[in-house]
Write a protein that holds these residues in place. Structure first.
Motif, PDB file in Angstrom:
ATOM      1  N   ALA A 116       0.879  -1.108  -0.037  1.00 38.47           N
ATOM      2  CA  ALA A 116      -0.063  -0.138   0.136  1.00 38.47           C
ATOM      3  C   ALA A 116       0.833   1.201  -0.047  1.00 38.47           C
ATOM      4  O   ALA A 116       0.618   2.308  -0.727  1.00 38.47           O
ATOM      5  CB  ALA A 116      -1.004   0.128   1.185  1.00 38.47           C
ATOM      6  N   LYS A 117       2.128   1.117   0.592  1.00 33.89           N
ATOM      7  CA  LYS A 117       2.937   2.467   0.523  1.00 33.89           C
ATOM      8  C   LYS A 117       3.548   2.658  -0.814  1.00 33.89           C
ATOM      9  O   LYS A 117       3.917   3.906  -0.871  1.00 33.89           O
ATOM     10  CB  LYS A 117       4.095   1.852   1.463  1.00 33.89           C
ATOM     11  N   THR A 118       3.386   1.660  -1.686  1.00 35.32           N
ATOM     12  CA  THR A 118       4.117   2.001  -3.066  1.00 35.32           C
ATOM     13  C   THR A 118       2.818   1.895  -3.836  1.00 35.32           C
ATOM     14  O   THR A 118       3.025   1.492  -5.283  1.00 35.32           O
ATOM     15  CB  THR A 118       5.212   1.206  -3.414  1.00 35.32           C
ATOM     16  N   SER A 119       1.683   2.209  -3.685  1.00 36.28           N
ATOM     17  CA  SER A 119       0.623   2.089  -4.485  1.00 36.28           C
ATOM     18  C   SER A 119       0.358   0.948  -5.169  1.00 36.28           C
ATOM     19  O   SER A 119       0.042   0.643  -6.293  1.00 36.28           O
ATOM     20  CB  SER A 119       0.584   3.227  -5.542  1.00 36.28           C
ATOM     21  N   TYR A 120       0.718  -0.245  -4.491  1.00 36.69           N
ATOM     22  CA  TYR A 120       0.431  -1.516  -4.721  1.00 36.69           C
ATOM     23  C   TYR A 120       1.256  -1.989  -5.904  1.00 36.69           C
ATOM     24  O   TYR A 120       1.088  -2.993  -6.622  1.00 36.69           O
ATOM     25  CB  TYR A 120      -1.223  -1.975  -4.986  1.00 36.69           C
ATOM     26  N   ILE A 121       2.512  -1.464  -6.090  1.00 38.38           N
ATOM     27  CA  ILE A 121       3.612  -1.859  -7.296  1.00 38.38           C
ATOM     28  C   ILE A 121       4.829  -2.039  -6.413  1.00 38.38           C
ATOM     29  O   ILE A 121       5.025  -0.851  -5.786  1.00 38.38           O
ATOM     30  CB  ILE A 121       3.411  -0.716  -8.183  1.00 38.38           C
ATOM     31  N   GLN A 122       5.466  -3.151  -6.709  1.00 37.96           N
ATOM     32  CA  GLN A 122       6.636  -3.249  -5.960  1.00 37.96           C
ATOM     33  C   GLN A 122       7.689  -3.395  -7.304  1.00 37.96           C
ATOM     34  O   GLN A 122       7.627  -4.399  -7.996  1.00 37.96           O
ATOM     35  CB  GLN A 122       6.835  -4.396  -5.298  1.00 37.96           C
ATOM     36  N   LYS A 123       8.490  -2.549  -7.459  1.00 41.30           N
ATOM     37  CA  LYS A 123       9.442  -2.461  -8.527  1.00 41.30           C
ATOM     38  C   LYS A 123      10.695  -3.071  -8.534  1.00 41.30           C
ATOM     39  O   LYS A 123      11.489  -3.263  -9.459  1.00 41.30           O
ATOM     40  CB  LYS A 123       9.639  -0.986  -9.205  1.00 41.30           C
ATOM     41  N   ASP A 124      11.073  -3.142  -7.416  1.00 41.02           N
ATOM     42  CA  ASP A 124      12.520  -3.649  -7.270  1.00 41.02           C
ATOM     43  C   ASP A 124      12.816  -4.634  -6.015  1.00 41.02           C
ATOM     44  O   ASP A 124      13.428  -4.342  -5.133  1.00 41.02           O
ATOM     45  CB  ASP A 124      13.472  -2.435  -6.979  1.00 41.02           C
ATOM     46  N   LEU A 125      12.098  -5.793  -6.349  1.00 46.43           N
ATOM     47  CA  LEU A 125      12.267  -6.862  -5.123  1.00 46.43           C
ATOM     48  C   LEU A 125      13.426  -7.784  -5.514  1.00 46.43           C
ATOM     49  O   LEU A 125      13.210  -8.358  -6.554  1.00 46.43           O
ATOM     50  CB  LEU A 125      10.577  -7.683  -5.122  1.00 46.43           C
ATOM     51  N   LYS A 126      14.182  -7.852  -4.556  1.00 49.39           N
ATOM     52  CA  LYS A 126      15.466  -8.472  -4.942  1.00 49.39           C
ATOM     53  C   LYS A 126      15.422  -9.716  -3.873  1.00 49.39           C
ATOM     54  O   LYS A 126      14.976  -9.872  -2.814  1.00 49.39           O
ATOM     55  CB  LYS A 126      16.506  -7.753  -4.556  1.00 49.39           C
ATOM     56  N   THR A 127      15.485 -10.817  -4.562  1.00 50.12           N
ATOM     57  CA  THR A 127      15.627 -12.159  -3.907  1.00 50.12           C
ATOM     58  C   THR A 127      16.930 -12.873  -4.184  1.00 50.12           C
ATOM     59  O   THR A 127      17.506 -12.946  -5.218  1.00 50.12           O
ATOM     60  CB  THR A 127      14.587 -13.032  -4.436  1.00 50.12           C
ATOM     61  N   THR A 128      17.497 -13.607  -3.136  1.00 52.48           N
ATOM     62  CA  THR A 128      18.748 -14.421  -3.426  1.00 52.48           C
ATOM     63  C   THR A 128      18.527 -15.875  -3.277  1.00 52.48           C
ATOM     64  O   THR A 128      18.019 -16.475  -2.195  1.00 52.48           O
ATOM     65  CB  THR A 128      19.896 -13.968  -2.239  1.00 52.48           C
ATOM     66  N   LEU A 129      18.949 -16.750  -4.420  1.00 55.32           N
ATOM     67  CA  LEU A 129      18.733 -18.054  -4.011  1.00 55.32           C
ATOM     68  C   LEU A 129      20.181 -18.607  -4.127  1.00 55.32           C
ATOM     69  O   LEU A 129      20.844 -18.613  -5.158  1.00 55.32           O
ATOM     70  CB  LEU A 129      17.957 -18.565  -5.576  1.00 55.32           C
ATOM     71  N   PRO A 130      20.356 -19.171  -2.873  1.00 53.31           N
ATOM     72  CA  PRO A 130      21.799 -19.901  -2.776  1.00 53.31           C
ATOM     73  C   PRO A 130      22.052 -21.352  -3.633  1.00 53.31           C
ATOM     74  O   PRO A 130      21.173 -21.940  -3.811  1.00 53.31           O
ATOM     75  CB  PRO A 130      22.051 -20.018  -1.267  1.00 53.31           C
ATOM     76  N   LYS A 131      22.943 -21.516  -4.371  1.00 45.94           N
ATOM     77  CA  LYS A 131      23.488 -22.692  -5.120  1.00 45.94           C
ATOM     78  C   LYS A 131      23.468 -23.910  -3.990  1.00 45.94           C
ATOM     79  O   LYS A 131      23.910 -23.666  -3.005  1.00 45.94           O
ATOM     80  CB  LYS A 131      24.682 -22.524  -5.631  1.00 45.94           C
ATOM     81  N   LEU A 132      22.770 -24.998  -4.567  1.00 46.35           N
ATOM     82  CA  LEU A 132      22.859 -26.216  -3.858  1.00 46.35           C
ATOM     83  C   LEU A 132      24.168 -26.840  -3.927  1.00 46.35           C
ATOM     84  O   LEU A 132      24.590 -27.090  -5.063  1.00 46.35           O
ATOM     85  CB  LEU A 132      21.928 -26.999  -4.307  1.00 46.35           C
ATOM     86  N   GLU A 133      25.038 -26.969  -2.834  1.00 43.18           N
ATOM     87  CA  GLU A 133      26.367 -27.405  -2.942  1.00 43.18           C
ATOM     88  C   GLU A 133      26.652 -28.531  -1.620  1.00 43.18           C
ATOM     89  O   GLU A 133      25.817 -28.228  -0.468  1.00 43.18           O
ATOM     90  CB  GLU A 133      27.339 -26.452  -2.518  1.00 43.18           C
ATOM     91  N   ARG A 134      27.231 -29.359  -2.114  1.00 45.60           N
ATOM     92  CA  ARG A 134      27.360 -30.685  -0.975  1.00 45.60           C
ATOM     93  C   ARG A 134      28.166 -29.888   0.389  1.00 45.60           C
ATOM     94  O   ARG A 134      29.119 -29.282   0.100  1.00 45.60           O
ATOM     95  CB  ARG A 134      28.203 -31.747  -1.749  1.00 45.60           C
ATOM     96  N   GLY A 135      27.509 -30.308   1.292  1.00 44.56           N
ATOM     97  CA  GLY A 135      28.263 -29.633   2.641  1.00 44.56           C
ATOM     98  C   GLY A 135      27.786 -28.584   3.256  1.00 44.56           C
ATOM     99  O   GLY A 135      27.922 -28.189   4.419  1.00 44.56           O
ATOM    100  N   LYS A 136      26.969 -27.796   2.401  1.00 47.72           N
ATOM    101  CA  LYS A 136      26.667 -26.439   3.005  1.00 47.72           C
ATOM    102  C   LYS A 136      25.153 -26.636   3.707  1.00 47.72           C
ATOM    103  O   LYS A 136      24.365 -27.621   3.470  1.00 47.72           O
ATOM    104  CB  LYS A 136      26.334 -25.508   1.610  1.00 47.72           C
ATOM    105  N   LYS A 137      24.930 -25.607   4.672  1.00 48.62           N
ATOM    106  CA  LYS A 137      23.716 -25.793   5.385  1.00 48.62           C
ATOM    107  C   LYS A 137      22.877 -24.462   4.905  1.00 48.62           C
ATOM    108  O   LYS A 137      23.474 -23.426   4.669  1.00 48.62           O
ATOM    109  CB  LYS A 137      23.835 -25.636   6.718  1.00 48.62           C
ATOM    110  N   TYR A 138      21.355 -24.875   4.935  1.00 49.48           N
ATOM    111  CA  TYR A 138      20.658 -23.816   4.356  1.00 49.48           C
ATOM    112  C   TYR A 138      19.537 -23.589   5.448  1.00 49.48           C
ATOM    113  O   TYR A 138      19.098 -24.704   5.820  1.00 49.48           O
ATOM    114  CB  TYR A 138      20.011 -24.055   2.961  1.00 49.48           C
TER     115      TYR A 138
END
Length: 205
Positions: free
Chosen positions: A108-130
């Protein structure tokens, strides 16, 4: 739906057909048109060819879906109820999953338009924790909130694909009404962990 013209009046007449006079339930709501424009990157800031899905949490209905372009950009738009829970789900064959809740008051603060939503998807790697976000419960109970379903469904699909993926389930309690010295918090935490465990079993894990 009816086309409404200025100056017209409309009446809704209900006939109570229940023998014991149980009455009716009316749900009246507005649809808000929401537009989301964002990018999906990995930890190295490189674009991810992720699938982005807009989900209605209660019934798992897909509102809108798209695939990110070569720059990791995507665009989604939908009309949604202002009193329902929705999620944006990000998935990729080589990445861990991300689930983001849609909060109408923020849009509502941006008139119901979000223009710059950044998302990080980490790569699946053996031994890593998520760490998997997006899991919540009904207040003071071990029952999963509907907002958790898209995340757990995506986790189940990921576990089906990667059979050697190990998942540790922990139930936590942050309710000040639960007394720590009675052990009730441990019981509630265990119930919450068991709820997730059983949900994944029911999905075929």
């Amino acid at each position: 739906s009816l086309p409404v013209k200025k100056g017209e009046k409309y009446y809704l007449a209900l006939d109570n057909v229940h023998p014991k006079g149980e009455g009716h339930t009316l749900e009246i709501y507005y649809l808000k048109e929401i537009t989301v424009i964002g990018t999906v990157l990995d930890e190295s800031k490189k674009p991810v060819a992720a699938a982005t899905v807009w989900v209605e949490n209660m019934n798992g209905k897909i509102i809108d879906a798209t695939q990110c372009d070569s720059e990791g950009r995507y665009w989604l738009s939908a009309k949604i109820k202002d009193d329902e829970y929705y999620s944006l789900l990000y998935t990729s064959d080589s990445s861990f999953i991300e689930c983001r809740q849609i909060l109408l008051n923020e849009f509502a603060k941006t008139s119901y338009i979000q223009k710059d939503l950044k998302t990080t998807l980490p790569k699946l790697e053996r031994g890593k924790k998520y760490i998997l976000d997006g899991i919540s419960y009904n207040t003071k109970t071990g029952r999963l909130h509907a907002a958790s379903y898209p995340t757990l469904n995506a986790l189940a699909r990921l576990m089906m694909k990667y059979k050697d993926l190990k998942v540790q389930i922990e139930g936590h309690v942050n309710n000040p009404l639960v007394a720590a010295n009675t052990g009730a918090d441990k019981i509630l935490g265990q119930n919450r962990a068991t709820e997730v465990y059983d949900y994944l079993l029911n999905k075929g894990i």
